[in-house]
Write a protein that holds these residues in place. Sequence first.
Motif, PDB file in Angstrom:
ATOM      1  N   PRO A  31       0.803  -1.232   0.000  1.00  0.00           N
ATOM      2  CA  PRO A  31       0.000   0.000   0.000  1.00  0.00           C
ATOM      3  C   PRO A  31       0.832   1.277   0.000  1.00  0.00           C
ATOM      4  CG  PRO A  31       0.120  -0.880   2.212  1.00  0.00           C
ATOM      5  CD  PRO A  31       0.856  -1.858   1.328  1.00  0.00           C
ATOM      6  N   ARG A  32       2.138   1.163   0.182  1.00  0.00           N
ATOM      7  CA  ARG A  32       2.988   2.351   0.328  1.00  0.00           C
ATOM      8  C   ARG A  32       3.487   2.807  -1.038  1.00  0.00           C
ATOM      9  NH1 ARG A  32       7.340  -0.004   4.280  1.00  0.00           N
ATOM     10  NH2 ARG A  32       7.088  -1.660   2.703  1.00  0.00           N
ATOM     11  N   LEU A  33       2.585   3.412  -1.796  1.00  0.00           N
ATOM     12  CA  LEU A  33       2.968   4.022  -3.056  1.00  0.00           C
ATOM     13  C   LEU A  33       3.239   5.511  -2.787  1.00  0.00           C
ATOM     14  CD1 LEU A  33       0.477   2.252  -5.487  1.00  0.00           C
ATOM     15  CD2 LEU A  33       2.747   1.522  -4.730  1.00  0.00           C
ATOM     16  N   ARG A  34       3.185   6.335  -3.827  1.00  0.00           N
ATOM     17  CA  ARG A  34       3.480   7.757  -3.597  1.00  0.00           C
ATOM     18  C   ARG A  34       2.555   8.336  -2.540  1.00  0.00           C
ATOM     19  NH1 ARG A  34       3.932  12.455  -8.282  1.00  0.00           N
ATOM     20  NH2 ARG A  34       4.700  14.112  -6.915  1.00  0.00           N
ATOM     21  N   TRP A  35       1.288   7.953  -2.605  1.00  0.00           N
ATOM     22  CA  TRP A  35       0.339   8.214  -1.545  1.00  0.00           C
ATOM     23  C   TRP A  35      -0.241   6.863  -1.140  1.00  0.00           C
ATOM     24  CZ3 TRP A  35       0.071  11.097  -6.179  1.00  0.00           C
ATOM     25  CH2 TRP A  35       0.569  12.401  -6.074  1.00  0.00           C
ATOM     26  N   PRO A  36      -0.607   6.667   0.129  1.00  0.00           N
ATOM     27  CA  PRO A  36      -1.087   5.360   0.568  1.00  0.00           C
ATOM     28  C   PRO A  36      -2.333   4.900  -0.201  1.00  0.00           C
ATOM     29  CG  PRO A  36      -0.581   6.772   2.455  1.00  0.00           C
ATOM     30  CD  PRO A  36      -0.515   7.646   1.234  1.00  0.00           C
ATOM     31  N   VAL A  37      -2.334   3.640  -0.566  1.00  0.00           N
ATOM     32  CA  VAL A  37      -3.525   3.050  -1.181  1.00  0.00           C
ATOM     33  C   VAL A  37      -4.617   2.980  -0.119  1.00  0.00           C
ATOM     34  CG1 VAL A  37      -4.460   0.995  -2.310  1.00  0.00           C
ATOM     35  CG2 VAL A  37      -2.098   1.713  -2.762  1.00  0.00           C
ATOM     36  N   PRO A  38      -5.863   3.354  -0.445  1.00  0.00           N
ATOM     37  CA  PRO A  38      -6.935   3.297   0.569  1.00  0.00           C
ATOM     38  C   PRO A  38      -7.035   1.929   1.224  1.00  0.00           C
ATOM     39  CG  PRO A  38      -7.694   4.427  -1.405  1.00  0.00           C
ATOM     40  CD  PRO A  38      -6.353   3.862  -1.737  1.00  0.00           C
ATOM     41  N   GLU A  39      -7.117   1.913   2.547  1.00  0.00           N
ATOM     42  CA  GLU A  39      -7.172   0.652   3.282  1.00  0.00           C
ATOM     43  C   GLU A  39      -8.411  -0.158   2.933  1.00  0.00           C
ATOM     44  OE1 GLU A  39      -6.869   1.460   7.421  1.00  0.00           O
ATOM     45  OE2 GLU A  39      -4.806   2.256   7.295  1.00  0.00           O
ATOM     46  N   ASP A  40      -9.494   0.526   2.615  1.00  0.00           N
ATOM     47  CA  ASP A  40     -10.753  -0.161   2.327  1.00  0.00           C
ATOM     48  C   ASP A  40     -11.003  -0.292   0.826  1.00  0.00           C
ATOM     49  OD1 ASP A  40     -11.022   2.556   1.991  1.00  0.00           O
ATOM     50  OD2 ASP A  40     -13.008   2.682   2.932  1.00  0.00           O
ATOM     51  N   HIS A  94       2.181  -4.531  -7.226  1.00  0.00           N
ATOM     52  CA  HIS A  94       1.702  -4.089  -5.913  1.00  0.00           C
ATOM     53  C   HIS A  94       0.192  -4.135  -5.736  1.00  0.00           C
ATOM     54  CE1 HIS A  94       5.779  -3.090  -5.165  1.00  0.00           C
ATOM     55  NE2 HIS A  94       5.804  -1.986  -5.897  1.00  0.00           N
ATOM     56  N   VAL A  95      -0.570  -3.928  -6.817  1.00  0.00           N
ATOM     57  CA  VAL A  95      -2.028  -3.868  -6.690  1.00  0.00           C
ATOM     58  C   VAL A  95      -2.672  -4.614  -7.844  1.00  0.00           C
ATOM     59  CG1 VAL A  95      -4.052  -2.374  -6.560  1.00  0.00           C
ATOM     60  CG2 VAL A  95      -1.898  -1.618  -5.530  1.00  0.00           C
ATOM     61  N   ASP A  96      -3.646  -5.463  -7.530  1.00  0.00           N
ATOM     62  CA  ASP A  96      -4.480  -6.127  -8.539  1.00  0.00           C
ATOM     63  C   ASP A  96      -5.911  -5.657  -8.371  1.00  0.00           C
ATOM     64  OD1 ASP A  96      -2.364  -7.588  -9.473  1.00  0.00           O
ATOM     65  OD2 ASP A  96      -3.046  -9.516  -8.685  1.00  0.00           O
ATOM     66  N   ARG A 111       9.450   1.569  -8.602  1.00  0.00           N
ATOM     67  CA  ARG A 111       9.926   2.667  -7.755  1.00  0.00           C
ATOM     68  C   ARG A 111       8.882   3.164  -6.756  1.00  0.00           C
ATOM     69  NH1 ARG A 111      13.480   6.461 -11.902  1.00  0.00           N
ATOM     70  NH2 ARG A 111      14.420   4.760 -13.090  1.00  0.00           N
ATOM     71  N   ARG A 112       7.661   2.653  -6.879  1.00  0.00           N
ATOM     72  CA  ARG A 112       6.568   3.017  -5.972  1.00  0.00           C
ATOM     73  C   ARG A 112       6.284   4.517  -5.974  1.00  0.00           C
ATOM     74  NH1 ARG A 112       8.667  -0.154  -1.435  1.00  0.00           N
ATOM     75  NH2 ARG A 112       8.202   1.623  -0.104  1.00  0.00           N
ATOM     76  N   PHE A 113       6.406   5.155  -7.159  1.00  0.00           N
ATOM     77  CA  PHE A 113       6.042   6.557  -7.309  1.00  0.00           C
ATOM     78  C   PHE A 113       4.644   6.705  -7.920  1.00  0.00           C
ATOM     79  CE2 PHE A 113      10.454   8.819  -7.502  1.00  0.00           C
ATOM     80  CZ  PHE A 113      10.674   8.428  -6.190  1.00  0.00           C
ATOM     81  N   GLY A 114       3.997   5.605  -8.193  1.00  0.00           N
ATOM     82  CA  GLY A 114       2.659   5.646  -8.761  1.00  0.00           C
ATOM     83  C   GLY A 114       1.614   5.883  -7.690  1.00  0.00           C
ATOM     84  N   ALA A 115       0.348   5.777  -8.095  1.00  0.00           N
ATOM     85  CA  ALA A 115      -0.726   6.055  -7.146  1.00  0.00           C
ATOM     86  C   ALA A 115      -1.989   5.289  -7.516  1.00  0.00           C
ATOM     87  CB  ALA A 115      -1.031   7.554  -7.103  1.00  0.00           C
ATOM     88  N   VAL A 116      -2.731   4.915  -6.480  1.00  0.00           N
ATOM     89  CA  VAL A 116      -4.075   4.360  -6.604  1.00  0.00           C
ATOM     90  C   VAL A 116      -4.924   5.134  -5.616  1.00  0.00           C
ATOM     91  CG1 VAL A 116      -5.548   2.332  -6.387  1.00  0.00           C
ATOM     92  CG2 VAL A 116      -3.202   2.072  -7.241  1.00  0.00           C
TER      93      VAL A 116
END
Length: 272
Positions: A31-40, A94-96, A111-116
């Motif tokens: 979940p630790r991308l540029r901004w945290p992926v929503p927990e829910d 990181h995310v499916d 690089r985990r600079f993306g965002a969801v």
Amino acid sequence: MPELPEVEVTRRGIAPHVEGRRLEGARVREPRLRWPVPEDLDAILRGRRVAAVERRAKYLLLRLESSGTLLLHLGMSGSLRVVPAETPPTAHDHVDLLLEGGMVLRLRDPRRFGAVLWTPEPPERHPRLAGLGPEPLSPELTGDYLYRRSRGRRLAVKNFLMDAQVVVGVGNIYASEALYRAGIHPGREAGRVGRDRYVLLAAAVAAVLEEAIAAGGTTLRDFTSGEGAPGYFRQELAVYGREGEACPVCGRGIRKVVIGQRSSFFCPGCQR
């Protein structure tokens, strides 16, 4: 970094596999991308159908039926691919997003600079999209518009063109190429460029981006489309990355200069 053509190529690649499909949830490995992926995120998406896959600037927008939009950004080196759900993830997957029918939309982001990101509001109100300039392929981008916005501006015209509040999605590669086609030196002050030359620049921006999209984008390091194909516009670049090579028009050597901490390429004979 994937620029607008690469993001648009990705949108066109994934849209036929995603639009109209129901989401069965999300699987977040990191979940630790540029901004945290929503927990829910899994609960938010479960059972919702994707109405459309759109693009605003370098963000992909998955608009869901009834309300809400998922914003996706590829960051520095990310990619989105539709793969069978049983495909083993790699270290950077990181995310499916789980699609009905046994497929997943998989975000790979070394690089985990993306965002969801998720917004229940109209996406244009989201802080990442609010205040952005017009799309470069829209009728809003005209020479007159650029001329008006540039008056009194002392920054380099290349930096002016790359300002997302002026126009979105014109990154380093395509700004260099468009300025070359328009015959404008990238270091010239934006406020000292005339109206007629901005008319040429607006047309050059649209032409360069449309050609890049048609070629599948530009693969300089590790960009591939949503279907895993590399972009071929690199073969059409006239100045970017060609320091010391001959200008295709006048034959003079292409030069490189650093403007705004970015490498800028230009022809000293054709651009002034």
